[in-house]
Write a protein that holds these residues in place. Structure first.
Motif, PDB file in Angstrom:
ATOM      1  N   TYR A  85      -1.433  11.497   0.826  1.00 18.09           N
ATOM      2  CA  TYR A  85      -2.066  11.860   2.097  1.00 18.09           C
ATOM      3  C   TYR A  85      -1.747  10.848   3.184  1.00 18.09           C
ATOM      4  CZ  TYR A  85      -4.794  15.657  -0.012  1.00 18.09           C
ATOM      5  OH  TYR A  85      -5.174  16.833  -0.617  1.00 18.09           O
ATOM      6  N   ARG A  86      -1.698   9.548   2.787  1.00 14.70           N
ATOM      7  CA  ARG A  86      -1.326   8.522   3.763  1.00 14.70           C
ATOM      8  C   ARG A  86       0.121   8.747   4.251  1.00 14.70           C
ATOM      9  NH1 ARG A  86      -4.246   5.117   0.087  1.00 14.70           N
ATOM     10  NH2 ARG A  86      -2.289   4.427  -0.908  1.00 14.70           N
ATOM     11  N   MET A  87       0.972   9.087   3.319  1.00 15.97           N
ATOM     12  CA  MET A  87       2.359   9.357   3.693  1.00 15.97           C
ATOM     13  C   MET A  87       2.432  10.564   4.633  1.00 15.97           C
ATOM     14  SD  MET A  87       5.643  10.157   1.246  1.00 15.97           S
ATOM     15  CE  MET A  87       5.300  11.901   1.072  1.00 15.97           C
ATOM     16  N   PHE A  88       1.626  11.623   4.333  1.00 15.87           N
ATOM     17  CA  PHE A  88       1.595  12.810   5.204  1.00 15.87           C
ATOM     18  C   PHE A  88       1.176  12.450   6.619  1.00 15.87           C
ATOM     19  CE2 PHE A  88       1.126  16.592   2.030  1.00 15.87           C
ATOM     20  CZ  PHE A  88       2.400  16.332   1.576  1.00 15.87           C
ATOM     21  N   GLU A  89       0.164  11.554   6.746  1.00 18.10           N
ATOM     22  CA  GLU A  89      -0.316  11.164   8.076  1.00 18.10           C
ATOM     23  C   GLU A  89       0.804  10.485   8.875  1.00 18.10           C
ATOM     24  OE1 GLU A  89      -3.747   8.784   7.522  1.00 18.10           O
ATOM     25  OE2 GLU A  89      -4.972  10.418   6.716  1.00 18.10           O
ATOM     26  N   ALA A  90       1.519   9.606   8.203  1.00 19.09           N
ATOM     27  CA  ALA A  90       2.617   8.926   8.895  1.00 19.09           C
ATOM     28  C   ALA A  90       3.726   9.907   9.279  1.00 19.09           C
ATOM     29  CB  ALA A  90       3.172   7.813   7.994  1.00 19.09           C
ATOM     30  N   GLU A  91       4.016  10.832   8.358  1.00 18.40           N
ATOM     31  CA  GLU A  91       5.052  11.832   8.664  1.00 18.40           C
ATOM     32  C   GLU A  91       4.628  12.719   9.827  1.00 18.40           C
ATOM     33  OE1 GLU A  91       7.957  11.906   7.532  1.00 18.40           O
ATOM     34  OE2 GLU A  91       8.049  11.131   5.488  1.00 18.40           O
ATOM     35  N   GLU A  92       3.298  13.064   9.868  1.00 20.50           N
ATOM     36  CA  GLU A  92       2.818  13.908  10.974  1.00 20.50           C
ATOM     37  C   GLU A  92       3.001  13.216  12.312  1.00 20.50           C
ATOM     38  OE1 GLU A  92      -1.158  15.190  10.408  1.00 20.50           O
ATOM     39  OE2 GLU A  92      -0.750  16.208   8.512  1.00 20.50           O
ATOM     40  N   GLU A  93       2.710  11.912  12.354  1.00 20.23           N
ATOM     41  CA  GLU A  93       2.896  11.182  13.611  1.00 20.23           C
ATOM     42  C   GLU A  93       4.362  11.238  14.061  1.00 20.23           C
ATOM     43  OE1 GLU A  93       1.455   7.265  12.997  1.00 20.23           O
ATOM     44  OE2 GLU A  93      -0.633   7.882  12.677  1.00 20.23           O
ATOM     45  N   GLY A  94       5.271  11.102  13.097  1.00 23.74           N
ATOM     46  CA  GLY A  94       6.687  11.169  13.448  1.00 23.74           C
ATOM     47  C   GLY A  94       7.094  12.550  13.955  1.00 23.74           C
ATOM     48  N   HIS A  95       6.566  13.591  13.326  1.00 25.73           N
ATOM     49  CA  HIS A  95       6.896  14.953  13.771  1.00 25.73           C
ATOM     50  C   HIS A  95       6.357  15.226  15.163  1.00 25.73           C
ATOM     51  CE1 HIS A  95       8.930  16.350  10.261  1.00 25.73           C
ATOM     52  NE2 HIS A  95       7.894  16.210   9.445  1.00 25.73           N
ATOM     53  N   VAL A  96       5.113  14.734  15.445  1.00 29.25           N
ATOM     54  CA  VAL A  96       4.533  14.954  16.778  1.00 29.25           C
ATOM     55  C   VAL A  96       5.377  14.270  17.846  1.00 29.25           C
ATOM     56  CG1 VAL A  96       2.545  14.404  18.244  1.00 29.25           C
ATOM     57  CG2 VAL A  96       2.183  15.316  15.939  1.00 29.25           C
ATOM     58  N   GLU A  97       5.816  13.038  17.566  1.00 23.87           N
ATOM     59  CA  GLU A  97       6.664  12.339  18.536  1.00 23.87           C
ATOM     60  C   GLU A  97       7.982  13.086  18.768  1.00 23.87           C
ATOM     61  OE1 GLU A  97       7.259   8.376  17.228  1.00 23.87           O
ATOM     62  OE2 GLU A  97       5.128   7.818  17.356  1.00 23.87           O
ATOM     63  N   VAL A 115       0.874  -1.188   0.000  1.00 22.64           N
ATOM     64  CA  VAL A 115       0.000   0.000   0.000  1.00 22.64           C
ATOM     65  C   VAL A 115       0.904   1.229   0.000  1.00 22.64           C
ATOM     66  CG1 VAL A 115      -1.842   1.255   1.165  1.00 22.64           C
ATOM     67  CG2 VAL A 115      -1.745  -1.252   1.309  1.00 22.64           C
ATOM     68  N   PRO A 116       1.055   1.869  -1.144  1.00 27.22           N
ATOM     69  CA  PRO A 116       1.937   3.055  -1.190  1.00 27.22           C
ATOM     70  C   PRO A 116       1.504   4.113  -0.176  1.00 27.22           C
ATOM     71  CG  PRO A 116       1.333   2.369  -3.405  1.00 27.22           C
ATOM     72  CD  PRO A 116       0.479   1.552  -2.466  1.00 27.22           C
ATOM     73  N   GLY A 117       2.514   4.641   0.563  1.00 28.22           N
ATOM     74  CA  GLY A 117       2.238   5.661   1.570  1.00 28.22           C
ATOM     75  C   GLY A 117       2.037   5.085   2.947  1.00 28.22           C
ATOM     76  N   GLN A 118       2.102   3.745   3.108  1.00 28.32           N
ATOM     77  CA  GLN A 118       1.921   3.116   4.405  1.00 28.32           C
ATOM     78  C   GLN A 118       3.006   2.089   4.640  1.00 28.32           C
ATOM     79  OE1 GLN A 118      -1.899   1.378   4.969  1.00 28.32           O
ATOM     80  NE2 GLN A 118      -2.969   3.337   5.266  1.00 28.32           N
ATOM     81  N   GLY A 119       3.279   1.854   5.923  1.00 29.50           N
ATOM     82  CA  GLY A 119       4.170   0.774   6.314  1.00 29.50           C
ATOM     83  C   GLY A 119       5.537   0.858   5.670  1.00 29.50           C
ATOM     84  N   HIS A 144       7.432   5.567   1.563  1.00 32.99           N
ATOM     85  CA  HIS A 144       8.131   6.506   0.698  1.00 32.99           C
ATOM     86  C   HIS A 144       7.594   6.482  -0.726  1.00 32.99           C
ATOM     87  CE1 HIS A 144       9.997   2.612   0.421  1.00 32.99           C
ATOM     88  NE2 HIS A 144      10.657   2.960  -0.687  1.00 32.99           N
ATOM     89  N   LEU A 145       6.868   5.425  -1.092  1.00 33.97           N
ATOM     90  CA  LEU A 145       6.318   5.348  -2.444  1.00 33.97           C
ATOM     91  C   LEU A 145       5.100   6.258  -2.601  1.00 33.97           C
ATOM     92  CD1 LEU A 145       6.634   1.528  -3.249  1.00 33.97           C
ATOM     93  CD2 LEU A 145       8.223   3.406  -3.732  1.00 33.97           C
ATOM     94  N   GLY A 146       4.602   6.810  -1.478  1.00 33.95           N
ATOM     95  CA  GLY A 146       3.473   7.733  -1.575  1.00 33.95           C
ATOM     96  C   GLY A 146       3.814   8.965  -2.388  1.00 33.95           C
ATOM     97  N   LEU A 147       5.083   9.311  -2.417  1.00 33.87           N
ATOM     98  CA  LEU A 147       5.503  10.489  -3.164  1.00 33.87           C
ATOM     99  C   LEU A 147       5.454  10.253  -4.676  1.00 33.87           C
ATOM    100  CD1 LEU A 147       6.618  13.346  -2.516  1.00 33.87           C
ATOM    101  CD2 LEU A 147       8.911  12.407  -2.740  1.00 33.87           C
ATOM    102  N   PHE A 148       5.463   8.962  -5.082  1.00 31.79           N
ATOM    103  CA  PHE A 148       5.521   8.635  -6.506  1.00 31.79           C
ATOM    104  C   PHE A 148       4.223   8.020  -7.018  1.00 31.79           C
ATOM    105  CE2 PHE A 148       9.645   8.115  -4.473  1.00 31.79           C
ATOM    106  CZ  PHE A 148      10.380   9.062  -5.155  1.00 31.79           C
ATOM    107  N   SER A 149       3.198   7.933  -6.135  1.00 37.43           N
ATOM    108  CA  SER A 149       1.922   7.325  -6.527  1.00 37.43           C
ATOM    109  C   SER A 149       0.850   8.406  -6.588  1.00 37.43           C
ATOM    110  CB  SER A 149       1.574   6.210  -5.536  1.00 37.43           C
ATOM    111  OG  SER A 149       0.447   5.485  -5.977  1.00 37.43           O
TER     112      SER A 149
END
Length: 1453
Positions: free
Chosen positions: A854-866, A835-839, A843-848
Motif C-alpha cells: 500500500y505504501r508503494m501504491f501511494e508513492a506510485e499514485e503521486e508519480g502518476h498524478v504528477e 522501510v519497504p515500499g518507501q523512499g 520497489h521492495l513493497g512488491l516483495f514484502s
C-alpha cells in the motif's frame, strides 16, 4: 538482357496507361513499372522497364514529335509526374506538382514541350519539358477520369470527369473553361480528338445544323469523341460546345473463350480516333470486343467487329486502352490492353489479330517444364490462373493457354506427372489440390482432402502404405504428395481424388517408433528412382526416409531455419556418385549440397545425423526460394533468392558461374530449359517470367548485401520517413526477409502482401508490388518462427513505473537489494532506515507484506498524478480496494469510463447513482447525448433523460423514449411533439411538422402547416386532412384555395374533384362549372391563348347560336342536380345567398385574363341562380356585372364575345330559347342595367357592321376584332378624322350593303350624352388646373428643391408648352384659377343632379356612336335619315370638345 519475357499485366481502369511511339515502341504501365515492348506486325519483344514510381502507374504518354519520340512521361498514384528516356531506360526529371493521385497525363501532339496532367481532386497541371516549369489550374471541383490535348490547337485540352461532365479548357488563359459538354450520365472513360481539323468531316441530316458551324475565332472547330460508362459514345462540336452524334454500344453475342461467371464485369468504354481516318472511330465494347465505327453511315451498318475471320481473336474481358502506330511499310497497327491480361496487336486494314502477348497478374509462384512434352512450360500465378506455354513453337512465340476453372485462388505449387503427358497437378493458396488434363477441355479433378493452409510443394512418387497395399493390378504407379503450411504431408490417390488422402506422419511414427511430436514439414523431394524421399522441416532439419515403409535413414542438421526447397540430382547421363547429391535451401542465404551415396547404398540400422555438408555454396544475401539441377550438365545448380537474383553454380568446384539480375523484385521459382543448356527461366514477385542465357550475363556472383539487422534498421527508418500513408523507397533487389522460420517460396506471406490488382482496380491506394511490403502490417507475422514484428508493437505504459525503474539500476545495487530483502524477511528487526515500499526501497513493497504494498501504491499514485496519468491512479485505487476513492478521483478528473461504471454498484447504490450522474455530465461535454440519456435510464431517471434529449434537439429519440416507457396520455409527449413541429416548420419540413401536430392532436395546425407550401398538392392534402379531422371550415377554405389554383391553371377536372369531397361547397362547384363553360366557349384568341389542361366532356362549346345561359342551366341539371324545383341546400335561393358572400374585387387592367374570367363567371353564376328564382332584377344586374368585368379590365373583344354568347339574338329582354320568357323590370336599377346592357350589345354590333363594310371596301386591308383594340381604332380613325377621309375616298356608288340588324337608337341616349359631356369637361378642367399649378410653380423657380432632376423639369416644361399652345387657340385662354374652379363646380353640380342609375350603368360613348353612324351613312343606306338627324343634333349639342370638334364639323357642314 533477357530473351523472351512475359510482363506484368497492364493496370486496369486507367484512361491512358499505354502508348506507342513512331518507332513502334510500346510503353505499358503495370503496377509501379512501365514495360517497354518492341512491336512489329509479326511479333513483339519486351526490351526493358522504367522503374522508379512508388505507387501504381496511372498514365503514360510518348512525345510524338520527330527527334524527341524516345522521350516519354508517366503519372502515378504517388502524385508524381516523371519524364523518361526510353532509349537509355533512365529518369530525366520528376515533377511533384500534384498533392493527390494523378488520374491522367498526355503529351501535347502540337507542342513538343507541353505535358498536361490531372488528378483526382480536379487539379490540372501544365508541365513544360524544356524549362521544367509547371502551372496549375482548377477548372472544376470534380474527380478527373481522363484528359487529352488537342492535336490542332496547343492550348485546347478536353477533361472528362467521374460524374459525366466534359470540360474544354484553354491552358493559355489560366485554364479558362471554353465549353461545358453535358450529355453523359456517368463516368467519362476516354476522350479522343478527330485527327482532322474542321467540322465538315461527316454529316447526317439531323446533325447538319450542328456540324456546319465554325468557332468564333480564326481557328476552325474540331470534333471530340467521348466514351462513357453510360454505354454511349458522343461526338461533340468543340466550336459550338454541343453533341452532334450519339452512338450506343451494340449488344454482341459472346465470342472466344469462356469467362469466369463468378467475376462480375463492368463496362469500360475506350475510344480511339486513328490518325488519317477522320471518318472511322475505334471503340471497346461490353465483352472485350473491338468495334470500328463508320461515322458516315447510319443504322446497323455503322459498325464493324474486329477479328471476325476466325474464332478466339477477340479479348474476352473489357478493353482498357487502345493505341495505334504507322509502320515503315505503311501498315497501321492497333495495340489493345484488356482485363483478360492479354496485349493484342491488330491490323487496321483487315481488322484481324496479328499476335497476342500474355501478361501476368500476380507473383509467379511455380514454374516447371513437362518431363514428357518437350518445351511445355507450366506457370502457377497469383492471379488464380495456370498458364501452359509451348515455348518451342516457331509460328507464335507466345503460344499459351490459360486455365482458371476450379482454381479460385493463387496457384502456389505445380508438378507434372513423370510419365503421363498433359497431366498437371496444382496446389493453391487456400489449401486445394487438383489435377488438370491440359490437352482436354474438362475441368480439373479436385482432391476431397484440403489443407488448412497454403500448399507449398507437390511431388509425384511411389505409393506408401496404406495406399501401396492392395491388388497388384489396381495399385497405382505414382501417388501425389502435397506439403502445406500447417506442416502436414498428404498422399493423394490420383485415380481416386474423391477418396480421403492419408497423412504420412502416421506411417513415419509407426515405422520408426517415434512418440514425440514431429516438426512441421515444409518441403519434400523424391529421388528420381523413387527409393528415398527427403523431407524438410520448419526447424531446419532434413530427414531422409527409405520407401515404401519410410524408415528414417538420416537427419541432416545443417540448416537452422525453415527449409524452403530440396532438389535431388538427376539420374540420367551422369556418374552414379552424383545421383545421390541433395541440394537444400532455407531462409539462410547459404545453399548446402549433401552426398548421401553411402547411406542410400548401405542403409544404416540406426539413423545417422549429418552435420557437415558435401559442398557449401555461399553468395546469396537473402533466403533461398527455389533451385534446379541442370539436366544438361553434371553438378550444375541454379538457385533463386530473395536478394532478387538467380545464380548458377558449379557445385563440385563450389564456384559461382553466372548471376542474373533482370528482375525488379525477389525471385520465387526457377527451371532449366530441357532443350537448350544455356537457357534458364525465372519468375518472381515482379509479376514477370523471364528467359535468359547463362553465357550472356555480365555478373558471376550475387551483389554483396548487408547484414540482416542493418537491413531491418533501414526498413524501420524508411517506414518512419514515409509515414503511415507514404511509400517505402524502391529497392532493385527487393526487400530482405525478417529472419528465419519462413516458407518463402510459395507464399507464406499470404496475409495481405500479395497482388491487389488481381481483384481490385488499379485505383486501389495499396500498392501491389512486392517492393512495397514494408508497408504491410501483417507481413509474415502469422508464419514466422522469429518474433521481430512483436518488438514493433507499442509497449503499454507501466502501472508501477517507479518501482519498475528501480529494477533497472546497476548490477551491484540490484544484488544489494536481494540482501536487504532477505534481512527484512528473516530478521525480526529490519535494517536501519529500511522501510519497504518507501523512499529508496519503494520497489521492495512488491516483495514484502500488504502494508508495504500500500505504501508503494501511494508513492506510485503521486508519480502518476504528477505525470497526468489519472487513469493509472484510478486502477491502483481499485486494486487496493478503495473503490469509492477511485470513482471520486475519476469523477473529478473527467476520467470516468464504462469499466469504472460497471464496478461502481459494488460501492453501493448512492455511490453508483452519483457516478452515473457524473458520467452523464462527462458524456454531455463530449456531445454523446444518446449515450448519456441511456445511462440516466439505468438509474431510473426517465424524465431527466427526456429533458436531456429535448434540450439538445434530439426530439425523435426523446419521443421514442417517452412512448416506449410512459403512458399514452403523458403531457410531456404532446409538448415534445409541439416543440419538434415548431422546429421542423421553421426549417421548412412541413410534412414532418404536420405529422407531429397530428400526433399531438392539433389537426388544425397540421392542416395549416401543410398548406403553407401553397402549391396544389399541398393544399389538396391539407384540405383532405382538415376534412378527415372534422375541421369543416378550414377544409372548405383550403379546398377553395386549391380549386382556385387549379382553375387558374385550367385544370377543371382537378378543381371539381377537390370540391366534390365536401357537399357544402356545391355552389362553388356550380361557379367552376360556369367558369369552365365560359372558358371553353370564348372563341377569341385572347380567350383561348392558354390550352386547357383537363376539362369535362360536357364543357365543349355547344351550338353557335345557343345562349351560354341555356348551356349552364343544362349542365347544372345533369351534372349537379340543381333545377328550379331543387329544395334544401340545393335550392337556388340558398345557393344564391351563399354565393353573395363571395367578394369580387374592383376590375383593373393588370389582372390576368384567366382571373378576370373567374370573376366574370362568378357574376354569371349569380345571374343564372337569379333566373332560376325568377328574380329578373338580380338576373339583369349580375349579367351586366359579368360583361362589365371583362370590359373594364381592358378585354374589349372578350367582352363582345361574351355579349354574343349571352344574347345570340341581340335582344336583352329575351332570356332564353329553351326556356321562353320575356323579362319585365319593375325596379329602376334593373331597368337601367338592362338598358346599359342592350346599349353595349348594340355597340358591339355597330362595330361589327363597320368592320364588315370596311373589309368589303378595302380589299388590301383586313381588320379583326381579335387583332386590334377598338378603343384605339376609334381614337385613330374617328376622332382624328381618318375614317371620314377614308370613307370619302373609298365609296363606290354601285356597292350596296345590308341594313342595320339592330335598333341603333338605343345608342343615342341624350341623358347619357349630357352625362358624358360633363365628365369630359371635368377631365379637361382638371388638366388645365394642373397646367396652371405647374406654371405657377415654375414662376416660383427659386423655391424648387435643388435636387430636382433636370430631365423631369424638361418633360414637364414641354407638357406645359403644349397645354399652353392648345389653350392659346381658345377664347378663355387667360382664365384664372378661380374661374376654372367655378366651372368645375358647375359641371360637378350637373353630374350630381343626374340620376345614379345613369352613372352606375353607363352607355357607350354617345358622341363616338354618332360619328360611327354618320360615317356608315356615307357608304351605306342602312342608316335612316331620322337616325342621322338625331346623331347630328347630339353632335351639335355635345360634340363641342376641342379634341373631336374638327371631326364633328366634317359631318355637320
Amino acid at each position: 538482357m533477357h530473351e523472351r519475357s512475359l510482363p506484368a499485366s497492364p493496370n486496369w481502369y486507367c484512361s491512358r496507361c499505354s502508348d506507342v511511339n513512331s518507332s513502334a515502341l510500346l510503353g505499358v504501365g503495370a503496377k509501379n513499372i512501365i514495360y517497354l515492348i518492341d512491336v512489329s506486325a509479326s511479333s513483339c519483344r519486351v526490351v526493358g522497364e522504367l522503374v522508379g514510381h512508388k505507387d501504381l502507374v496511372s498514365g503514360f504518354s510518348f512525345c510524338q514529335h520527330a527527334g524527341q519520340s524516345h522521350i516519354c512521361v508517366s503519372s502515378s498514384n504517388d502524385g508524381s509526374i516523371r519524364f523518361w528516356d526510353s532509349d537509355n531506360k533512365v529518369l530525366i526529371r520528376e515533377h511533384a506538382a500534384h498533392q493527390s493521385p494523378v488520374a491522367a497525363v498526355h503529351w501535347s501532339p502540337v507542342d513538343k514541350n507541353l505535358v498536361v496532367s490531372g488528378d483526382e481532386k480536379g487539379i490540372v497541371v501544365c508541365h513544360w519539358y524544356n524549362t521544367g516549369d509547371t502551372a496549375s489550374f482548377f477548372p472544376e471541383p470534380r474527380t478527373i477520369f481522363c484528359l487529352t490535348c488537342s492535336p490542332h490547337t496547343w492550348s485546347s485540352v478536353a477533361v472528362g470527369y467521374k460524374d459525366g461532365m466534359i470540360v474544354l479548357i484553354d491552358v493559355s488563359k489560366k485554364g479558362e473553361v471554353m465549353h461545358r459538354l453535358r450529355g453523359h450520365e456517368d463516368e467519362i472513360h476516354s476522350l479522343a480528338w478527330s485527327p482532322l481539323t474542321g467540322e465538315d468531316t461527316f454529316s447526317r441530316p439531323e446533325d447538319s445544323e450542328a456540324i456546319s458551324g465554325v468557332s468564333a475565332g480564326d481557328e476552325k472547330g474540331c470534333y471530340l469523341a467521348s466514351g462513357s460508362k453510360d454505354q454511349t459514345m458522343r461526338i461533340w462540336s468543340s466550336s459550338k460546345g454541343k453533341s452532334v452524334t450519339t452512338l450506343k454500344l451494340p449488344y454482341l453475342k459472346k465470342r472466344g473463350s469462356a469467362v469466369d461467371p463468378g467475376v462480375k464485369e463492368r463496362l469500360w468504354l475506350h475510344v480511339h480516333w486513328p490518325k488519317g481516318r477522320p471518318t472511322q472511330l475505334v471503340s471497346s465494347c461490353f465483352g472485350g470486343e473491338l468495334v470500328m465505327w463508320d461515322l458516315t453511315r447510319t443504322g446497323k451498318q455503322r459498325w464493324t467487329l474486329f477479328g471476325t475471320s476466325s474464332e478466339g481473336q477477340n479479348h474476352n474481358r473489357i478493353v482498357f486502352n487502345v493505341s495505334s502506330v504507322h509502320l515503315q511499310d505503311d501498315r497501321e497497327l492497333l495495340i489493345s490492353t484488356s482485363m483478360d491480361r492479354e496485349i493484342k496487336c491488330w491490323d487496321l486494314a483487315s481488322l484481324d489479330c496479328c499476335w497476342t502477348l500474355p501478361t501476368l497478374g500476380g507473383f509467379i509462384y511455380a514454374l516447371t517444364f513437362s518431363p514428357v512434352g518437350a518445351g511445355c512450360l507450366a506457370l502457377g500465378v497469383g492471379d488464380n490462373m495456370i498458364r501452359v506455354w509451348n515455348t518451342l513453337t516457331t509460328q507464335n512465340q507466345y503460344d499459351t493457354r490459360s486455365f482458371w476453372q476450379g482454381i479460385k485462388s493463387k496457384v502456389t505449387a505445380l508438378a507434372w506427372h513423370p510419365k503421363k503427358e498433359g497431366s498437371l497437378s496444382f496446389g493453391t493458396d487456400d489449401g486445394k489440390v487438383g489435377i488438370y488434363e491440359v490437352f482436354s477441355n474438362r475441368p480439373p479433378q479436385i482432391s476431397s482432402s484440403y489443407h488448412r493452409k497454403t500448399v507449398y510443394t507437390l511431388a509425384w512418387g511411389p505409393p506408401v502404405p496404406p495406399m501401396s497395399f492392395g491388388a497388384a493390378g489396381g495399385k497405382p504407379l505414382y501417388s501425389l504428395y502435397s506439403c502445406a503450411g500447417e506442416g502436414v504431408i498428404l498422399q493423394h490417390d490420383p485415380s481416386k481424388l474423391s477418396g480421403e488422402a492419408s497423412d504420412i506422419d502416421k506411417l513415419i511414427r509407426d515405422t520408426n517408433n517415434i512418440k514425440h511430436k514431429l516438426s512441421p514439414h515444409t518441403d519434400l523431394s523424391w529421388k528420381p528412382d523413387g527409393k528415398v524421399v527427403a523431407i524438410g522441416n520448419e526447424d531446419g532439419c532434413i530427414d531422409v526416409y527409405e520407401a515404401p515403409s519410410l524408415k528414417l535413414l538420416c537427419s541432416i542438421q545443417q540448416h537452422h531455419k525453415i527449409i524452403n526447397t530440396l532438389r535431388w540430382h538427376h539420374a540420367h547421363s551422369s556418374p552414379p556418385e552424383l545421383h545421390c547429391l541433395l541440394a537444400s535451401g532455407s531462409s539462410n542465404a547459404t545453399v548446402y549440397v549433401h552426398d548421401l551415396h553411402a547411406i542410400i547404398e548401405d542403409p544404416p540400422d540406426v539413423p545417422v545425423v549429418l552435420t557437415e555438408p558435401y559442398r557449401r555454396l555461399c553468395g546469396h544475401t537473402s533466403k533461398i526460394t527455389g533451385m534446379v539441377w541442370s539436366p544438361h550438365h553434371e553438378a550444375r545448380l541454379a538457385t533463386v533468392s530473395y536478394d532478387g537474383t538467380a545464380q548458377v553454380w558449379d557445385v563440385l568446384q563450389e564456384a559461382a558461374v553466372s548471376n542474373y539480375r533482370g528482375h525488379a523484385g525477389y525471385l520465387l521459382c526457377v527451371d532449366w530449359s530441357p532443350v537448350d543448356p544455356d537457357v534458364i527461366w525465372t519468375g518472381g514477385k515482379d509479376f514477370t517470367l523471364q528467359e535468359w542465357r547463362v553465357s550472356k550475363q555480365e555478373f558471376t556472383k550475387p551483389p554483396k548485401g548487408k547484414k540482416m539487422v542493418n537491413l531491418r534498421d533501414k526498413k524501420k527508418k524508411n517506414k518512419k520517413a514515409s509515414g503511415p500513408a507514404g511509400a517505402a523507397p524502391l529497392e532493385m533487389n527487393g526487400e530482405p526477409g525478417t529472419g528465419g522460420g519462413e516458407k518463402a517460396a510459395t507464399g507464406q506471406e499470404q496475409s495481405g502482401d500479395d497482388e491487389e490488382d488481381e481483384v481490385n482496380p488499379t485505383k486501389s491506394p495499396v500498392p501491389p508490388s512486392a517492393t512495397f511490403e514494408t508497408q504491410r502490417k501483417s507481413f509474415t507475422a502469422a508464419k514466422s518462427k522469429d518474433k521481430p514484428d512483436l518488438l514493433k508493437k507499442k509497449k503499454p505504459r507501466s502501472m508501477l513505473p517507479i518501482s519498475t525503474s528501480m529494477d533497472h539500476r546497476p548490477k551491484e545495487e540490484l544484488l544489494q537489494d536481494c540482501l536487504t530483502l532477505a534481512s527484512v524477511k528473516h530478521s525480526r528487526a529490519p535494517p536501519a532506515g529500511c522501510v519497504p515500499g518507501q523512499g529508496e526501497h519503494i520497489h521492495l513493497g512488491l516483495f514484502s507484506d500488504r502494508a508495504a504494498l500500500y505504501r508503494m501504491f501511494e508513492a506510485e499514485e503521486e508519480g502518476h498524478v504528477e505525470a497526468g496519468h489519472y487513469d493509472s491512479v484510478v486502477y491502483l485505487r481499485l486494486w487496493s480496494g478503495d473503490l469509492e476513492g477511485a470513482l471520486q478521483l475519476a469523477t473529478e478528473k473527467g476520467e470516468l469510463n464504462e469499466h469504472l461504471l460497471s464496478v461502481a454498484p459494488m460501492a453501493g447504490f448512492e455511490v453508483w447513482s452519483r457516478t452515473v450522474e457524473a458520467f452523464v455530465k462527462q458524456l454531455c461535454l463530449q456531445e454523446q447525448y444518446l449515450k448519456a440519456a441511456s445511462h440516466l435510464l439505468s438509474i431510473n431517471k426517465l424524465y431527466e433523460a427526456v429533458d436531456l434529449l429535448r434540450s439538445h434537439k434530439l426530439y425523435r429519440e426523446a419521443i421514442a423514449l417517452v412512448k416506449a416507457r410512459l403512458p399514452a396520455e403523458e403531457p410531456a409527449l404532446k409538448e415534445l411533439y409541439t416543440c419538434w413541429a415548431a422546429v421542423l416548420e421553421r426549417d421548412g419540413h412541413f410534412s414532418a411538422a404536420a405529422k407531429c401536430y397530428l400526433a399531438a392532436g392539433a389537426s388544425f395546425d397540421a392542416a395549416k402547416v401543410i398548406a403553407r407550401k401553397n402549391d396544389v398538392s399541398s393544399l389538396s392534402t391539407a384540405a383532405g386532412l382538415a376534412r378527415i379531422s372534422g375541421e369543416v371550415a378550414l377544409a372548405q377554405s383550403l379546398a377553395l384555395r386549391c380549386a382556385k389554383d387549379l382553375a387558374g391553371a385550367q385544370d377543371w377536372i382537378g378543381a371539381q374533384e377537390v370540391l366534390s369531397s365536401q357537399e357544402s361547397l356545391l355552389v362553388h362547384r356550380l361557379h367552376l362549372c360556369v367558369a369552365e363553360l365560359l372558358a371553353g366557349m370564348l372563341a377569341e384568341p385572347q380567350a383561348a391563348s392558354q390550352p386547357r389542361v383537363a376539362s369535362h366532356p360536357w364543357a365543349s362549346p355547344g351550338e353557335h347560336r345557343r345562349s351560354i345561359r341555356d348551356q349552364v342551366r343544362d349542365a347544372w341539371e345533369k351534372q349537379f342536380g340543381v333545377t328550379q324545383r331543387s329544395a334544401g341546400h340545393r335550392s337556388a335561393a340558398a345557393l344564391l345567398q351563399e354565393l353573395k358572400s363571395v367578394e369580387s374585387p374592383t376590375p383593373t387592367a393588370n389582372i390576368p385574363l384567366r382571373q378576370v374570367q373567374l370573376y366574370s363567371s362568378l357574376h354569371l353564376t349569380r345571374a343564372v341562380l337569379g333566373w332560376l328564382l325568377d328574380d329578373d332584377g338580380q338576373l339583369m344586374k349580375e349579367l351586366w356585372q359579368a360583361v362589365a368585368w371583362l370590359r373594364e379590365a381592358g378585354h374589349f373583344c372578350v367582352s363582345a364575345e361574351l355579349c354574343r354568347l349571352l344574347f345570340p339574338d341581340g335582344v336583352v329582354s329575351v332570356c332564353s330559347r329553351s326556356h321562353p320568357k320575356v323579362i319585365h323590370h319593375t325596379e329602376e336599377e334593373a331597368k337601367a342595367a338592362a338598358n346599359s346592357l342592350q346599349a353595349f350589345v348594340c355597340y358591339h354590333r355597330l362595330y361589327q357592321q363597320w368592320w364588315r363594310i370596311s373589309t368589303q371596301m378595302q380589299s388590301g386591308l383586313s381588320l379583326s376584332a381579335a387583332d386590334s383594340d377598338p378603343g384605339d381604332e376609334v381614337n385613330d380613325k374617328v376622332v382624328n378624322g381618318g375614317v371620314s377621309e377614308s370613307g370619302q375616298s373609298v365609296c363606290p356608288a354601285t356597292r350596296r350593303f345590308d341594313n342595320l340588324d339592330f335598333d341603333a337608337s338605343v345608342l343615342l341616349s341624350e341623358r347619357h350624352a349630357a352625362c358624358q359631356a360633363s365628365q369630359r369637361s371635368v377631365r379637361e378642367i382638371q388638366e388645365r388646373l394642373a397646367a396652371l399649378v405647374l406654371r405657377h410653380s415654375r414662376a416660383q423657380g427659386g423655391q424648387l428643391e435643388s435636387g430636382e432632376k433636370e430631365a423631369d423639369s424638361t418633360a414637364q416644361t414641354s407638357d406645359t408648352r403644349e397645354a399652353s399652345d392648345d389653350a392659346g387657340q381658345r377664347p378663355e385662354d387667360q382664365e384664372t384659377l378661380l374661374s376654372l374652379s367655378t366651372k368645375m363646380s358647375e359641371h360637378q353640380k350637373q353630374l350630381a343632379d343626374l340620376p345614379d342609375t345613369i352613372k352606375v350603368y353607363p352607355h357607350p360613348d354617345v358622341v363616338e356612336c354618332c360619328l360611327v353612324l354618320l360615317h356608315l351613312s356615307k357608304s351605306s343606306p342602312s342608316v335612316s335619315e331620322s337616325l342621322q338627324q338625331e346623331a347630328k343634333d347630339l353632335l351639335r349639342t355635345y360634340g363641342t370638345n376641342p379634341s373631336i370638334l374638327k371631326t364633328c364639323q366634317k359631318f355637320l357642314t
